[in-house]
Scaffold this motif. Structure first.
Motif, PDB file in Angstrom:
ATOM      1  N   ALA A 287      82.069  55.548  -1.539  1.00  0.00           N
ATOM      2  CA  ALA A 287      82.355  55.460  -2.976  1.00  0.00           C
ATOM      3  C   ALA A 287      81.874  54.105  -3.485  1.00  0.00           C
ATOM      4  CB  ALA A 287      83.844  55.673  -3.234  1.00  0.00           C
ATOM      5  N   GLY A 288      82.659  53.445  -4.333  1.00  0.00           N
ATOM      6  CA  GLY A 288      82.265  52.152  -4.860  1.00  0.00           C
ATOM      7  C   GLY A 288      83.058  51.031  -4.218  1.00  0.00           C
ATOM      8  N   SER A 289      82.859  49.824  -4.717  1.00  0.00           N
ATOM      9  CA  SER A 289      83.627  48.688  -4.203  1.00  0.00           C
ATOM     10  C   SER A 289      85.000  48.621  -4.850  1.00  0.00           C
ATOM     11  CB  SER A 289      82.868  47.379  -4.459  1.00  0.00           C
ATOM     12  OG  SER A 289      82.638  47.204  -5.848  1.00  0.00           O
ATOM     13  N   MET A 290      85.171  49.315  -5.979  1.00  0.00           N
ATOM     14  CA  MET A 290      86.462  49.396  -6.644  1.00  0.00           C
ATOM     15  C   MET A 290      86.868  50.855  -6.743  1.00  0.00           C
ATOM     16  SD  MET A 290      87.625  48.579 -10.549  1.00  0.00           S
ATOM     17  CE  MET A 290      87.021  50.196 -11.045  1.00  0.00           C
ATOM     18  N   ASN A 291      87.923  51.242  -6.021  1.00  0.00           N
ATOM     19  CA  ASN A 291      88.428  52.608  -6.020  1.00  0.00           C
ATOM     20  C   ASN A 291      89.932  52.540  -6.244  1.00  0.00           C
ATOM     21  OD1 ASN A 291      85.783  53.773  -4.967  1.00  0.00           O
ATOM     22  ND2 ASN A 291      86.314  52.346  -3.335  1.00  0.00           N
TER      23      ASN A 291
END
Length: 495
Positions: A287-291
């Motif tokens: 996913a992303g670095s912010m989940n």
């Protein structure tokens, strides 16, 4: 000349993704607001709030914060200092008082030239109080430097962001803060605590580390050191100010600060690298670095969460709860062009009991809307707008699927509301100046638990802490009981 603006961004991990979410978009202007002016001894308060008692309370808080900040800065704001208040965040995002766009992560701004303090009301008294205190620090900072005997507007550029924002946090929250402590403890545990020079790196969130720096310096030298250190930094830069005011170099100061923080936190850290319980389902690899804001479906098969995996937008994704495999997007900022934003700072989404539909709060044309999606297909099934309730968050779907509970903000007061699908009507469940947030149903739907600051409404000071307790409502009678848990702490996010 470009305006210099210092804003309050509430949650550090949201800054870059939220700014990216506005890629290619213009500031929307959907409404005209009929501002009226309320004068207090120090402020001209511009507001269209139809709640005189609350407005009186805001004025009293602002005056008390001003009095406290005067003691630190040994300076006084000019009379009629402007303060502009919006009824909710969606209204605030339409403001024309500043250049640029106010993102969903901006809790308030203070602009330098007119020293205007601008902010929206939020779902909680605690957040409103914090924003007022924080932004008024900026008002004093600007006034001190711009109107100083040997400083002017240009000197603001000598002040590092961590010093400016950290001081606003220190003077509005204090030396002790649970969020800052988590950041510091994590940095010590992972051998990644910054030197003072490292604080220029955006990796180290200026609000949290700046607050920690000021807590250290003021704890060492006393609060009387704040004005001279701040003022000398504006004149000469921080390295020279450290020598002139503290009598030591920045390098020596860093060593003292790091040693102090490590000494405090190391007793709370295991000697071996800490092991995080459980296993990682969603991370940077898939996913992303912010989940953030995960919500598990009632059947336990799916997880809905927010992520900036898409780079230019923060979207709502769905993943397999067993292995973390990304199954698709429930909602996309690009695909759902009718939405201006997601209101996920004050909300998480909620699953229908069939685990097929997912509801969340969006921002559309200046108001909050309730969006219901087919979770697996990403198809919008319904977008519900409530003319009588323009701002709300924290949706909670009832186990029988017939109702969604919302924390609604109306004229500065946060109450619980029930939206009934069959009738299409909105029912107000509570009517209190206390903040009632984060509702959740019991498994049989007979009771509703939520967080409330009702027990703090009496006896707190104007700038004192607002703590939350867990409340339980019997849905049949409407009777509310408060659980005696962890007195003096914030009891939040009941499930």
């Amino acid at each position: 000349m470009k305006k210099i603006i210092i804003g309050l961004l509430l949650l550090s991990a949201y800054i870059l993704p939220l700014e990216a979410q506005y890629f290619g978009r213009n500031k929307p202007n959907y409404e005209k607001f009929d501002f009226k002016v309320k004068a207090s001894p120090t402020f001209d308060i511009y507001s269209y709030l139809d709640n005189p008692k609350l407005l009186d309370g805001i004025a009293a808080r602002a005056e008390e914060w001003s009095r406290l900040h005067q003691l630190i800065f040994k300076d006084t704001l000019k009379p009629e200092n402007p303060m502009v208040i919006y009824n909710n965040h969606a209204d605030f995002q339409q403001t024309n008082t500043i250049q640029g766009r106010a993102s969903i992560g901006t809790g308030g701004v203070t602009e330098a030239f007119k020293n205007r303090v601008i902010f929206p009301l939020s779902l909680t008294n605690a957040q409103d109080n914090h924003v007022i205190g924080h932004e008024l620090v900026h008002a004093f900072q600007y006034h001190l430097i711009i109107n100083g005997d040997s400083t002017n507007l240009k000197n603001l550029s000598n002040l590092p962001l961590w010093m400016v924002e950290g001081l606003a946090e220190y003077l509005s929250i204090g030396a002790k803060d649970a969020h800052t402590s988590m950041w510091l403890r994590d940095a010590v545990a992972n051998d990644d605590f910054p030197t003072i020079k490292d604080l220029q790196n955006p990796k180290y969130f200026p609000y949290r580390y700046g607050q920690a720096f000021w807590a250290f310096v003021a704890g060492w030298k006393g609060d009387d050191i704040i004005r001279p250190l701040f003022e000398e930094t504006a004149k000469y830069g921080f390295e020279e100010a450290s020598k002139r005011v503290l009598g030591i170099s920045v390098k020596e100061l860093s060593k003292l600060w790091i040693a102090n923080v490590q000494q405090h936190y190391k007793p709370y850290i295991d000697t071996e690298r800490e092991k995080i319980p459980g296993r990682k389902l969603v991370g940077e690899k898939n996913a992303g670095s912010m989940n953030i804001s995960p919500a598990i479906s009632p059947n336990g098969k799916y997880i809905a969460f927010l992520s900036e995996k898409s780079i230019f937008s923060t979207d709502i994704f769905i993943a397999d709860a067993r292995n973390g495999k990304i199954l698709g997007k429930i909602s996309s900022a690009v695909r759902d062009g009718h939405l201006d934003d997601y209101n996920f700072f004050e909300s998480t989404g909620t699953w229908a009991p069939d685990s097929e539909r997912f509801a969340f709060v969006g921002v559309s044309k200046g108001d909050n809307v309730l969006v219901i999606k087919d979770a697996l297909k990403g198809k919008t099934l319904e977008t519900i707008r409530f003319p009588e309730l323009p701002a709300f968050g924290n949706p909670a779907w009832s186990p029988d699927g017939k109702t969604i509970i919302l924390s609604g903000l109306k004229e500065g007061q946060t109450d619980l509301y029930a939206y009934h699908f069959k009738s299409g009507k909105l029912e107000q469940l509570t009517d209190s100046p206390a903040a009632e947030i984060q509702p959740a149903f019991s498994h049989d739907g007979s009771t509703l638990v939520f967080a409330s600051d009702a027990l703090q409404m009496n006896g707190h000071t104007q700038t004192g802490d607002w703590h939350f307790n867990i409340a339980v409502m019997d849905m049949a009678s409407g009777k509310i009981d408060y659980l005696p848990l962890f007195e003096g702490a914030d009891n939040l996010n009941p499930l």
